[in-house]
Design a protein around this motif. Sequence first.
Motif, mmCIF file in Angstrom:
data_model
loop_
_atom_site.group_PDB
_atom_site.id
_atom_site.type_symbol
_atom_site.label_atom_id
_atom_site.label_comp_id
_atom_site.label_asym_id
_atom_site.label_seq_id
_atom_site.Cartn_x
_atom_site.Cartn_y
_atom_site.Cartn_z
ATOM 1 N N TYR A 123 9.143 9.804 65.632
ATOM 2 C CA TYR A 123 9.601 9.211 66.897
ATOM 3 C C TYR A 123 9.984 10.298 67.897
ATOM 4 O O TYR A 123 9.561 10.268 69.062
ATOM 5 N N VAL A 124 10.777 11.275 67.455
ATOM 6 C CA VAL A 124 11.208 12.339 68.359
ATOM 7 C C VAL A 124 10.009 13.184 68.783
ATOM 8 O O VAL A 124 9.884 13.552 69.963
ATOM 9 N N ALA A 125 9.117 13.502 67.851
ATOM 10 C CA ALA A 125 7.962 14.349 68.162
ATOM 11 C C ALA A 125 7.055 13.722 69.208
ATOM 12 O O ALA A 125 6.472 14.429 70.042
ATOM 13 N N ILE A 126 6.922 12.390 69.191
ATOM 14 C CA ILE A 126 5.998 11.714 70.105
ATOM 15 C C ILE A 126 6.694 11.215 71.367
ATOM 16 O O ILE A 126 6.166 11.339 72.483
ATOM 17 N N CYS A 127 7.891 10.674 71.229
ATOM 18 C CA CYS A 127 8.577 10.055 72.372
ATOM 19 C C CYS A 127 9.429 11.037 73.168
ATOM 20 O O CYS A 127 9.698 10.802 74.349
ATOM 21 N N ASP A 128 9.875 12.108 72.529
ATOM 22 C CA ASP A 128 10.715 13.087 73.239
ATOM 23 C C ASP A 128 10.368 14.501 72.757
ATOM 24 O O ASP A 128 11.213 15.223 72.222
ATOM 25 N N PRO A 129 9.113 14.922 72.957
ATOM 26 C CA PRO A 129 8.648 16.194 72.368
ATOM 27 C C PRO A 129 9.378 17.428 72.894
ATOM 28 O O PRO A 129 9.510 18.415 72.162
ATOM 29 N N PHE A 213 14.202 -0.230 60.301
ATOM 30 C CA PHE A 213 14.272 0.862 61.273
ATOM 31 C C PHE A 213 12.968 1.671 61.311
ATOM 32 O O PHE A 213 12.623 2.231 62.362
ATOM 33 N N ILE A 214 12.261 1.747 60.189
ATOM 34 C CA ILE A 214 10.935 2.371 60.219
ATOM 35 C C ILE A 214 10.005 1.561 61.121
ATOM 36 O O ILE A 214 9.275 2.113 61.962
ATOM 37 N N PHE A 215 10.035 0.243 60.949
ATOM 38 C CA PHE A 215 9.217 -0.643 61.802
ATOM 39 C C PHE A 215 9.604 -0.485 63.271
ATOM 40 O O PHE A 215 8.735 -0.379 64.147
ATOM 41 N N LEU A 216 10.913 -0.439 63.550
ATOM 42 C CA LEU A 216 11.388 -0.272 64.926
ATOM 43 C C LEU A 216 10.925 1.062 65.501
ATOM 44 O O LEU A 216 10.519 1.136 66.681
ATOM 45 N N SER A 217 10.975 2.111 64.695
ATOM 46 C CA SER A 217 10.511 3.430 65.150
ATOM 47 C C SER A 217 9.057 3.375 65.593
ATOM 48 O O SER A 217 8.685 3.929 66.635
ATOM 49 N N TYR A 218 8.236 2.676 64.813
ATOM 50 C CA TYR A 218 6.813 2.630 65.143
ATOM 51 C C TYR A 218 6.530 1.705 66.323
ATOM 52 O O TYR A 218 5.539 1.908 67.045
ATOM 53 N N VAL A 219 7.377 0.712 66.539
ATOM 54 C CA VAL A 219 7.240 -0.088 67.763
ATOM 55 C C VAL A 219 7.489 0.794 68.984
ATOM 56 O O VAL A 219 6.723 0.762 69.962
#
Length: 312
Positions: A123-129, A213-219
């Motif tokens: 999530y951090v790598a893609i959404c807030d690199p 929370f894994i599912f939420l991360s991927y959403v």
Amino acid sequence: MGLFNVTHPASFLLTGIPGLESSHSWLAGPLCVMYAVALGGNTVILQAVRVEPRLHEPMYYFLSMLSFSDVAISMATLPTVLRIFCLDARNIAFDTCLIQMFLIHSFSMIESGILLAMSFDRYVAICDPLRYATVLTNQVIAGMGLAVTARSFITLLPLPLLIHRLPICRSNVLSHSYCLHPDVMKLACADITINSIYGLFVLVSTFGMDLFFIFLSYVLILCSVMAITSRQERLKALNTCVSHILAVLAFYVPLIGVSTVHRFGKHVPHYTHILMSNVYLFVPPVLNPLIYSAKTKEIHRAIVRMFRRIKM
């Protein structure tokens, strides 16, 4: 009823695969191959992350934690499984059974927590690199690993105590080739409501919340990726998640299946219970190193370089 003045058998009898007892010696070969792949593959990944400076990044630190938990789960089941299938030795001491039960459930919960941590990494790598390096520092990664381990041991510590308080007098024959909490508690000739409620609480509050929370991360990841204008860049971002998604499916699909069968499948054939439990414990440690070595180029290249250095 006191904690230590109840009736317990001196040992339990573990079960291989009902109906295939005469074929246990033949099944020992494939089982040994699976353990060799699980232990060898995960050990290779651990060594690759240790010796390769290019892999000293958060994603691969989490991967090494996942590999360690897979090794631990395999080592927890290996002694009794191989004793049954290779030597036809089915006995396991009562206290040893409780220790094995605790270790199996603990390292399974640790693996679930690590998969959640890995989803946060993606999530951090893609959404807030731009903040990736400052958010996931070595101290944060170590803290997350310690928190996952502490949660597991603290949450599951009551399980052996809850079993110890129960009088076991119906039988001493377990349904699997290793000890699991649902299997052991069913042998009690007393009310197991507390055990059942606590087991369900643990399942929902840890594994269930991790999966949510894994599912939420991927959403959130998917929303961020769809905002990227370049199709090539979208595919590149999603491709970094493929290995983790496959690892999540390899872990949670068997877990959900075995949990559903244990709690609601009273009329399901007995061999189905055993098959699903074996898939739940044996398949993820085998698949994870294969998935990451095949789908993650950096891991694949690091393993190749490591073996080339060994040959030189």
